[in-house]
Design a protein around this motif. Structure first.
Motif, mmCIF file in Angstrom:
data_model
loop_
_atom_site.group_PDB
_atom_site.id
_atom_site.type_symbol
_atom_site.label_atom_id
_atom_site.label_comp_id
_atom_site.label_asym_id
_atom_site.label_seq_id
_atom_site.Cartn_x
_atom_site.Cartn_y
_atom_site.Cartn_z
ATOM 1 N N GLU A 55 -1.660 -32.776 -22.784
ATOM 2 C CA GLU A 55 -0.182 -32.374 -22.742
ATOM 3 C C GLU A 55 0.281 -32.576 -24.389
ATOM 4 N N TRP A 56 0.969 -31.397 -24.658
ATOM 5 C CA TRP A 56 1.272 -31.443 -26.127
ATOM 6 C C TRP A 56 2.598 -30.690 -26.236
ATOM 7 N N THR A 57 3.318 -30.766 -27.368
ATOM 8 C CA THR A 57 4.536 -29.884 -27.782
ATOM 9 C C THR A 57 4.302 -28.990 -29.012
ATOM 10 N N LEU A 58 4.804 -27.607 -28.674
ATOM 11 C CA LEU A 58 4.580 -26.807 -29.762
ATOM 12 C C LEU A 58 6.012 -26.425 -30.200
ATOM 13 N N PRO A 59 6.193 -26.099 -31.535
ATOM 14 C CA PRO A 59 7.491 -25.632 -31.910
ATOM 15 C C PRO A 59 7.765 -24.363 -31.540
ATOM 16 N N GLY A 60 9.335 -24.166 -31.185
ATOM 17 C CA GLY A 60 9.821 -22.775 -30.539
ATOM 18 C C GLY A 60 10.916 -22.447 -31.474
ATOM 19 N N GLY A 61 12.067 -22.893 -30.642
ATOM 20 C CA GLY A 61 13.440 -22.616 -31.265
ATOM 21 C C GLY A 61 14.308 -21.330 -30.774
ATOM 22 N N LEU A 62 15.311 -21.031 -31.269
ATOM 23 C CA LEU A 62 15.939 -20.014 -30.619
ATOM 24 C C LEU A 62 15.425 -18.880 -31.227
ATOM 25 N N GLY A 63 15.374 -17.679 -30.282
ATOM 26 C CA GLY A 63 14.597 -16.515 -30.435
ATOM 27 C C GLY A 63 13.337 -16.305 -30.395
ATOM 28 N N SER A 64 12.816 -17.521 -29.954
ATOM 29 C CA SER A 64 11.117 -17.540 -29.888
ATOM 30 C C SER A 64 10.843 -17.083 -28.376
ATOM 31 N N ALA A 65 9.476 -16.626 -28.337
ATOM 32 C CA ALA A 65 8.746 -16.230 -26.776
ATOM 33 C C ALA A 65 7.383 -17.020 -26.965
ATOM 34 N N VAL A 66 7.039 -17.068 -25.979
ATOM 35 C CA VAL A 66 5.409 -17.733 -25.722
ATOM 36 C C VAL A 66 4.792 -17.014 -24.898
ATOM 37 N N PHE A 67 3.411 -16.864 -25.284
ATOM 38 C CA PHE A 67 2.354 -16.127 -24.399
ATOM 39 C C PHE A 67 0.905 -16.997 -24.237
ATOM 40 N N VAL A 68 0.472 -17.072 -23.103
ATOM 41 C CA VAL A 68 -0.887 -17.617 -23.050
ATOM 42 C C VAL A 68 -1.920 -16.600 -22.805
ATOM 43 N N SER A 69 -3.113 -16.730 -23.584
ATOM 44 C CA SER A 69 -4.258 -16.078 -23.376
ATOM 45 C C SER A 69 -5.529 -17.057 -23.312
ATOM 46 N N GLY A 70 -6.089 -17.333 -22.216
ATOM 47 C CA GLY A 70 -7.187 -18.573 -22.081
ATOM 48 C C GLY A 70 -6.705 -19.603 -22.526
ATOM 49 N N ASP A 71 -7.353 -20.293 -23.708
ATOM 50 C CA ASP A 71 -7.126 -21.823 -24.267
ATOM 51 C C ASP A 71 -6.135 -21.601 -25.490
ATOM 52 N N VAL A 72 -5.428 -20.617 -25.562
ATOM 53 C CA VAL A 72 -4.785 -20.183 -26.949
ATOM 54 C C VAL A 72 -3.278 -19.810 -26.279
ATOM 55 N N VAL A 73 -2.523 -20.635 -27.282
ATOM 56 C CA VAL A 73 -0.993 -20.248 -26.990
ATOM 57 C C VAL A 73 -0.315 -19.518 -28.229
ATOM 58 N N TYR A 74 0.230 -18.425 -27.920
ATOM 59 C CA TYR A 74 0.795 -17.443 -28.974
ATOM 60 C C TYR A 74 2.371 -17.673 -28.966
ATOM 61 N N VAL A 75 2.922 -18.042 -30.108
ATOM 62 C CA VAL A 75 4.411 -18.089 -30.138
ATOM 63 C C VAL A 75 4.733 -17.038 -30.958
ATOM 64 N N VAL A 76 5.827 -16.096 -30.723
ATOM 65 C CA VAL A 76 6.432 -15.557 -31.506
ATOM 66 C C VAL A 76 7.879 -15.863 -32.143
ATOM 67 N N ARG A 77 8.178 -16.096 -33.183
ATOM 68 C CA ARG A 77 9.328 -16.718 -33.467
ATOM 69 C C ARG A 77 9.934 -16.027 -34.920
ATOM 70 N N PRO A 78 11.226 -16.396 -35.338
ATOM 71 C CA PRO A 78 11.747 -15.950 -36.490
ATOM 72 C C PRO A 78 10.778 -16.449 -37.633
ATOM 73 N N ASP A 79 10.622 -15.579 -38.706
ATOM 74 C CA ASP A 79 9.648 -16.061 -39.767
ATOM 75 C C ASP A 79 10.834 -16.963 -40.660
ATOM 76 N N ARG A 80 10.351 -18.293 -40.623
ATOM 77 C CA ARG A 80 11.491 -19.335 -41.346
ATOM 78 C C ARG A 80 10.991 -19.269 -43.056
ATOM 79 N N ALA A 81 10.038 -18.665 -43.251
ATOM 80 C CA ALA A 81 9.730 -18.855 -44.690
ATOM 81 C C ALA A 81 10.053 -17.476 -45.227
ATOM 82 N N GLY A 82 10.262 -16.573 -44.668
ATOM 83 C CA GLY A 82 10.362 -15.159 -45.207
ATOM 84 C C GLY A 82 11.987 -14.771 -44.898
#
Length: 420
Positions: A55-82
């Motif tokens: 079990e673990w925690t991944l950063p998300g935040g306001l406006g993010s979305a999460v998707f699962v594919s196999g053993d990989v988790v994909y997070v779409v979020r606002p680009d904090r550096a751009g």
């Protein structure tokens, strides 16, 4: 439904088809996934150390979305550096970031999945008015190809529907490797898909006037075409595909007419008013009422096999048993196991709510509230035995894959739990 059911491919004029990552709160509608059995391999050797954390925690935040594919988790979020309010896609495995890439032109991601070594992201444009598809190398995150329009998969075939800004609406097949167009066809009228596990992957185009056409989605070849209403245009109707049938729900007389997809000739007609949709019930076809309840039909003849007033739809089918749920309008949550052949109640699992699945093949999970923001997590068996408890959760909007469970924490980050 695994919580899966055969994709019914509801035919619609107002929205493009695509992977639907979140089914409704109960199971009143099909979960748009293909049924797969997970086989556990047991050995008598000494146990091996667990792979990575459980079990673990991944950063998300306001406006993010999460998707699962196999053993990989994909997070779409606002680009904090751009700058300029862009978005980025981050890939994680075992809690560690594998890569991150800018997500150009996409304001709201509606689906993220892996296919043939590519990560495909489909979503609305930054102004939320048109569709965009962006593709990355699954191993490195390198930007591979992008196109206007929304891409989606029918079985293992990648298709794309043109962007709303195009002068003509079209649909076509794509090569996932480079986004090359394999075939294309003009899109008129309602659209639906048939992806039975043992049959061909087919697309149906049904305009209000003229020929209804069945197309092979691998090649774009026309398989059969027929005018269903040669003498007069049809009245208000809804179309849907299930169990190799094109189903027409007529608003006027409330009848259901079934056409064979191989010939587009009428197979049977049934007077059954107030039906919301139909879905597979194992080897049968279930007509689900708009306010709940369902009737199991013989797909070959339309003959009624059994009816159930309380339940609203099928979440999974295994070994002649059906996992069903309460309608969306019900006050309480609940699941049940029914016998496929006669609708007999095997087990009433009141108070449990199914966990939506982002991909097929994982365990059938359900939760029930414990209070204080916590929920009990359990695995549901279609044997009729009580759910097997797998711990507790603190989070909302949970989704599962084959090996991972992901929930949003109160602060907006994501809790990830390994299932196997």
């Amino acid at each position: 439904m695994v919580v899966t059911v055969i994709d019914l491919g509801e035919l619609r004029d107002d929205a493009p088809p695509g992977p639907a990552p979140r089914p409704p709160r109960a199971v009143g509608r099909p979960f748009r996934l293909l049924a797969v059995l997970l086989v556990a391999l047991l050995t008598l050797t000494a146990p091996t150390p667990p792979r990575g954390p459980v079990e673990w925690t991944l950063p998300g935040g306001l406006g993010s979305a999460v998707f699962v594919s196999g053993d990989v988790v994909y997070v779409v979020r606002p680009d904090r550096a751009g700058a300029g309010g862009g978005r980025e896609l981050l890939a994680y495995r075992d809690g560690r970031e594998r890569w991150r890439s800018p997500l150009p032109g996409v304001g709201t991601a509606v689906s993220v999945w892996e296919q043939d070594g590519r990560v495909i992201v489909a979503g609305r444009g930054v102004d939320d008015t048109d569709w965009q598809t962006v593709t990355y190398d699954a191993a490195t995150g390198a930007d591979v190809w992008r196109r206007p329009g929304i891409a989606f998969a029918v079985g293992r075939v990648l298709l794309i529907q043109s962007a709303a800004s195009d002068t003509t609406t079209s649909i076509g097949g794509l090569d996932p490797a480079d986004g090359r167009t394999v075939w294309t066809a003009p899109m008129t009228g309602a659209l639906g898909f048939d992806a039975e596990p043992a049959g061909p992957a087919r697309m149906v185009l049904s305009p209000a006037r003229g020929e209804t056409v069945v197309v092979d989605v691998r090649t774009g070849a026309r398989l059969v075409a027929r005018d269903l209403y040669p003498a007069r245009p049809p009245g208000p109707r809804r179309l849907q595909i299930a169990r190799g049938l094109l189903l027409e729900f007529r608003d006027g007389d409330g009848a259901i007419e079934a056409y064979d997809l191989d010939t587009l000739r009428s197979r049977w007609t049934l007077a059954r008013k107030l039906v919301g949709h139909a879905e597979s019930c194992g080897a049968l076809l279930c007509a689900v009422g708009a306010a709940g309840g369902m009737t199991a039909l013989d797909p070959a003849t339309g003959a009624v096999r059994w009816s159930a007033d309380r339940w609203a739809g099928v979440a999974a089918e295994r070994g002649g048993r059906l996992l069903v749920g309460v309608p969306d309008t019900a006050i309480d949550d609940g699941l049940a196991v029914l016998d496929q052949d006669d609708g007999r109640l095997i087990a009433d699992l009141g108070g449990w709510r199914p966990v939506p699945q982002h991909e097929s093949g994982g365990p059938l999970l359900a939760t029930r509230p414990l209070g204080g923001g916590r929920r009990l997590l359990a695995e549901v068996a279609l044997s009729g035995d009580p759910p097997s408890i797998r711990g507790t959760l603190t989070g909302t909007d949970c989704t599962t894959g084959v090996t991972l469970l992901v929930c949003r924490r109160p602060g907006g980050d994501y809790l990830v739990r390994r299932l196997t």
